[in-house]
Design a protein around this motif. Structure first.
Motif, PDB file in Angstrom:
ATOM      1  N   MET A 149       0.826  -1.211   0.000  1.00  0.00           N
ATOM      2  CA  MET A 149       0.000   0.000   0.000  1.00  0.00           C
ATOM      3  C   MET A 149       0.858   1.259   0.000  1.00  0.00           C
ATOM      4  O   MET A 149       0.574   2.223  -0.715  1.00  0.00           O
ATOM      5  N   ALA A 150       1.921   1.255   0.798  1.00  0.00           N
ATOM      6  CA  ALA A 150       2.814   2.412   0.842  1.00  0.00           C
ATOM      7  C   ALA A 150       3.479   2.630  -0.505  1.00  0.00           C
ATOM      8  O   ALA A 150       3.574   3.763  -1.004  1.00  0.00           O
ATOM      9  N   GLN A 151       3.947   1.553  -1.122  1.00  0.00           N
ATOM     10  CA  GLN A 151       4.582   1.659  -2.432  1.00  0.00           C
ATOM     11  C   GLN A 151       3.594   2.141  -3.486  1.00  0.00           C
ATOM     12  O   GLN A 151       3.933   2.970  -4.342  1.00  0.00           O
ATOM     13  N   THR A 152       2.377   1.648  -3.418  1.00  0.00           N
ATOM     14  CA  THR A 152       1.354   2.062  -4.382  1.00  0.00           C
ATOM     15  C   THR A 152       1.015   3.531  -4.213  1.00  0.00           C
ATOM     16  O   THR A 152       0.877   4.274  -5.195  1.00  0.00           O
ATOM     17  N   PHE A 153       0.895   3.981  -2.984  1.00  0.00           N
ATOM     18  CA  PHE A 153       0.501   5.364  -2.701  1.00  0.00           C
ATOM     19  C   PHE A 153       1.513   6.359  -3.258  1.00  0.00           C
ATOM     20  O   PHE A 153       1.134   7.393  -3.826  1.00  0.00           O
ATOM     21  N   VAL A 154       2.801   6.074  -3.110  1.00  0.00           N
ATOM     22  CA  VAL A 154       3.816   7.023  -3.569  1.00  0.00           C
ATOM     23  C   VAL A 154       4.159   6.842  -5.041  1.00  0.00           C
ATOM     24  O   VAL A 154       4.762   7.740  -5.652  1.00  0.00           O
ATOM     25  N   SER A 155       3.788   5.698  -5.632  1.00  0.00           N
ATOM     26  CA  SER A 155       4.158   5.415  -7.023  1.00  0.00           C
ATOM     27  C   SER A 155       3.057   5.741  -8.024  1.00  0.00           C
ATOM     28  O   SER A 155       3.354   6.030  -9.192  1.00  0.00           O
ATOM     29  N   LEU A 156       1.812   5.678  -7.605  1.00  0.00           N
ATOM     30  CA  LEU A 156       0.694   5.881  -8.514  1.00  0.00           C
ATOM     31  C   LEU A 156       0.766   7.206  -9.276  1.00  0.00           C
ATOM     32  O   LEU A 156       0.439   7.240 -10.478  1.00  0.00           O
ATOM     33  N   PRO A 157       1.173   8.318  -8.658  1.00  0.00           N
ATOM     34  CA  PRO A 157       1.250   9.569  -9.432  1.00  0.00           C
ATOM     35  C   PRO A 157       2.168   9.498 -10.641  1.00  0.00           C
ATOM     36  O   PRO A 157       1.919  10.164 -11.656  1.00  0.00           O
ATOM     37  N   PHE A 158       3.229   8.697 -10.578  1.00  0.00           N
ATOM     38  CA  PHE A 158       4.129   8.565 -11.722  1.00  0.00           C
ATOM     39  C   PHE A 158       3.406   7.922 -12.905  1.00  0.00           C
ATOM     40  O   PHE A 158       3.600   8.319 -14.055  1.00  0.00           O
ATOM     41  N   MET A 159       2.579   6.940 -12.615  1.00  0.00           N
ATOM     42  CA  MET A 159       1.806   6.303 -13.680  1.00  0.00           C
ATOM     43  C   MET A 159       0.788   7.269 -14.269  1.00  0.00           C
ATOM     44  O   MET A 159       0.633   7.376 -15.496  1.00  0.00           O
ATOM     45  N   VAL A 160       0.101   8.002 -13.411  1.00  0.00           N
ATOM     46  CA  VAL A 160      -0.949   8.913 -13.873  1.00  0.00           C
ATOM     47  C   VAL A 160      -0.374  10.021 -14.736  1.00  0.00           C
ATOM     48  O   VAL A 160      -0.893  10.322 -15.816  1.00  0.00           O
ATOM     49  N   THR A 161       0.715  10.632 -14.304  1.00  0.00           N
ATOM     50  CA  THR A 161       1.302  11.733 -15.079  1.00  0.00           C
ATOM     51  C   THR A 161       1.849  11.248 -16.413  1.00  0.00           C
ATOM     52  O   THR A 161       1.730  11.943 -17.424  1.00  0.00           O
ATOM     53  N   SER A 162       2.442  10.058 -16.433  1.00  0.00           N
ATOM     54  CA  SER A 162       2.968   9.523 -17.693  1.00  0.00           C
ATOM     55  C   SER A 162       1.858   9.266 -18.693  1.00  0.00           C
ATOM     56  O   SER A 162       1.994   9.560 -19.888  1.00  0.00           O
ATOM     57  N   LEU A 163       0.741   8.725 -18.224  1.00  0.00           N
ATOM     58  CA  LEU A 163      -0.362   8.398 -19.126  1.00  0.00           C
ATOM     59  C   LEU A 163      -1.172   9.623 -19.510  1.00  0.00           C
ATOM     60  O   LEU A 163      -1.610   9.749 -20.657  1.00  0.00           O
ATOM     61  N   GLU A 164      -1.353  10.532 -18.569  1.00  0.00           N
ATOM     62  CA  GLU A 164      -2.205  11.693 -18.833  1.00  0.00           C
ATOM     63  C   GLU A 164      -1.626  12.570 -19.936  1.00  0.00           C
ATOM     64  O   GLU A 164      -2.368  13.116 -20.761  1.00  0.00           O
ATOM     65  N   SER A 165      -0.309  12.692 -19.977  1.00  0.00           N
ATOM     66  CA  SER A 165       0.308  13.514 -21.021  1.00  0.00           C
ATOM     67  C   SER A 165       0.080  12.911 -22.402  1.00  0.00           C
ATOM     68  O   SER A 165      -0.105  13.641 -23.377  1.00  0.00           O
ATOM     69  N   HIS A 166       0.049  11.589 -22.504  1.00  0.00           N
ATOM     70  CA  HIS A 166      -0.219  10.939 -23.794  1.00  0.00           C
ATOM     71  C   HIS A 166      -1.698  11.005 -24.152  1.00  0.00           C
ATOM     72  O   HIS A 166      -2.054  11.210 -25.310  1.00  0.00           O
ATOM     73  N   LEU A 167      -2.555  10.844 -23.162  1.00  0.00           N
ATOM     74  CA  LEU A 167      -3.993  10.865 -23.424  1.00  0.00           C
ATOM     75  C   LEU A 167      -4.461  12.239 -23.890  1.00  0.00           C
ATOM     76  O   LEU A 167      -5.392  12.337 -24.698  1.00  0.00           O
ATOM     77  N   GLY A 168      -3.827  13.278 -23.398  1.00  0.00           N
ATOM     78  CA  GLY A 168      -4.280  14.616 -23.739  1.00  0.00           C
ATOM     79  C   GLY A 168      -3.751  15.137 -25.048  1.00  0.00           C
ATOM     80  O   GLY A 168      -4.212  16.169 -25.531  1.00  0.00           O
ATOM     81  N   SER A 169      -2.787  14.418 -25.680  1.00  0.00           N
ATOM     82  CA  SER A 169      -2.136  14.979 -26.862  1.00  0.00           C
ATOM     83  C   SER A 169      -2.306  14.170 -28.136  1.00  0.00           C
ATOM     84  O   SER A 169      -2.005  14.667 -29.218  1.00  0.00           O
ATOM     85  N   SER A 170      -2.765  12.930 -28.061  1.00  0.00           N
ATOM     86  CA  SER A 170      -2.813  12.129 -29.281  1.00  0.00           C
ATOM     87  C   SER A 170      -3.936  11.103 -29.224  1.00  0.00           C
ATOM     88  O   SER A 170      -4.399  10.714 -28.160  1.00  0.00           O
ATOM     89  N   GLY A 171      -4.347  10.695 -30.425  1.00  0.00           N
ATOM     90  CA  GLY A 171      -5.241   9.555 -30.573  1.00  0.00           C
ATOM     91  C   GLY A 171      -6.714   9.846 -30.542  1.00  0.00           C
ATOM     92  O   GLY A 171      -7.525   8.969 -30.890  1.00  0.00           O
ATOM     93  N   GLN A 172      -7.128  11.050 -30.158  1.00  0.00           N
ATOM     94  CA  GLN A 172      -8.554  11.285 -30.004  1.00  0.00           C
ATOM     95  C   GLN A 172      -9.295  11.233 -31.341  1.00  0.00           C
ATOM     96  O   GLN A 172     -10.447  10.798 -31.383  1.00  0.00           O
TER      97      GLN A 172
END
Length: 279
Positions: A149-172
């Motif tokens: 849980m501790a690892q997930t809590f501090v690591s999840l933002p890295f996944m979200v920021t990496s994916l959000e930048s791709h979702l907002g710029s391509s493929g729509q």
């Protein structure tokens, strides 16, 4: 023999180098030295003859095994939760979206110890939810689950920021075209969105796993340091530093090598020989 692709790549590098100020080059070398020098110092300080014994001690093996055993499920959880969370934040408008994004990114900037306190207040034995769970005989704090849980809590933002930048710029436009042809939202997501997210998903997974593997502050605060149960490699290094500095240096090297290997494998891109393809 130099291929056409190699010559083109070399020419592009020379073109990119044109116009770089000498001051910028000097500062870049200073930055590189700042990063490389500590690693060189670490290698120089290691007593290589003692390395096998230090790395094969029961405590070191237990810590490394526990780190891998917890970082892998934490990374998988971040993928399962991070993809839909990034999709919602990038593609939908709802009241409080900015606040939600800010809260999701908070673990990036707060000290890990604070993250551990937050988790303890929520899931500790006397915490908001932990007290209710304890009534049913479920204790999370100071268990291996607390480490995940501790690892997930501090690591999840890295996944979200990496994916959000791709979702907002391509493929729509591809997604809109697929849905205009009758594809459902789920089919569009599986067949178009996810493949387009591959670069962001890879980089997010790498960053998430590396962050989970190196997590220390939230783990020791929320999960404690019990050998074989919650004492991951960073905690073992911290404890060894007080009693056996040579062991701490050796274990640090292992953690660095594992992180480098993960990043190298994830970012490796085999070059394609365009001449052979053309022939």
């Amino acid at each position: 023999m130099t291929t056409r692709e190699d010559r083109t790549r070399s020419r592009r590098r020379r073109e990119l180098a044109v116009g770089v100020p000498g001051v910028a080059v000097a500062l870049a070398l200073l930055a590189a030295t700042f990063f490389v020098l500590p690693f060189i110092a670490l290698l120089v300080d290691i007593t290589w003859s003692d390395l096998p014994d230090l790395l094969t001690s029961p405590s070191a093996l237990d810590a490394l095994a526990l780190s891998l055993r917890t970082a892998i499920p934490a990374t998988l959880i971040c993928i399962v939760l991070g993809v839909p969370l990034a999709l919602v934040l990038a593609r939908t408008n709802f009241p409080g979206r900015t606040l939600t994004r800010s809260i999701v990114l908070v673990p990036l900037v707060i000290p890990p110890v604070v993250a551990g306190i937050i988790l303890t207040e929520a899931f500790g034995r006397s915490g908001l939810l932990g007290e209710q769970l304890s009534a049913f005989g479920i204790d999370i704090a100071f268990t291996t689950a607390a480490v995940v849980m501790a690892q997930t809590f501090v690591s999840l933002p890295f996944m979200v920021t990496s994916l959000e930048s791709h979702l907002g710029s391509s493929g729509q436009h591809f997604e809109r075209m697929a849905q205009s042809l009758g594809a459902s939202k789920w089919r569009t997501f599986v067949t178009i969105t996810l493949p387009l997210l591959r670069p962001g998903l890879i980089s997010g997974t790498v960053l998430t796993f590396a962050r989970a593997l190196g997590e220390f502050g939230a783990t020791i605060t929320f999960a404690g340091s019990l050998q074989g149960t919650t004492r991951t490699m960073p905690l073992e290094i911290y404890l060894a530093r007080e009693t056996d500095p040579d062991a701490a240096v050796a274990l640090s090297l292992v953690l660095i090598l594992v992180a480098i290997a993960v990043i190298a494998v994830a970012y490796f891109r085999p070059t394609k020989n365009t001449d052979s393809v053309a022939s």
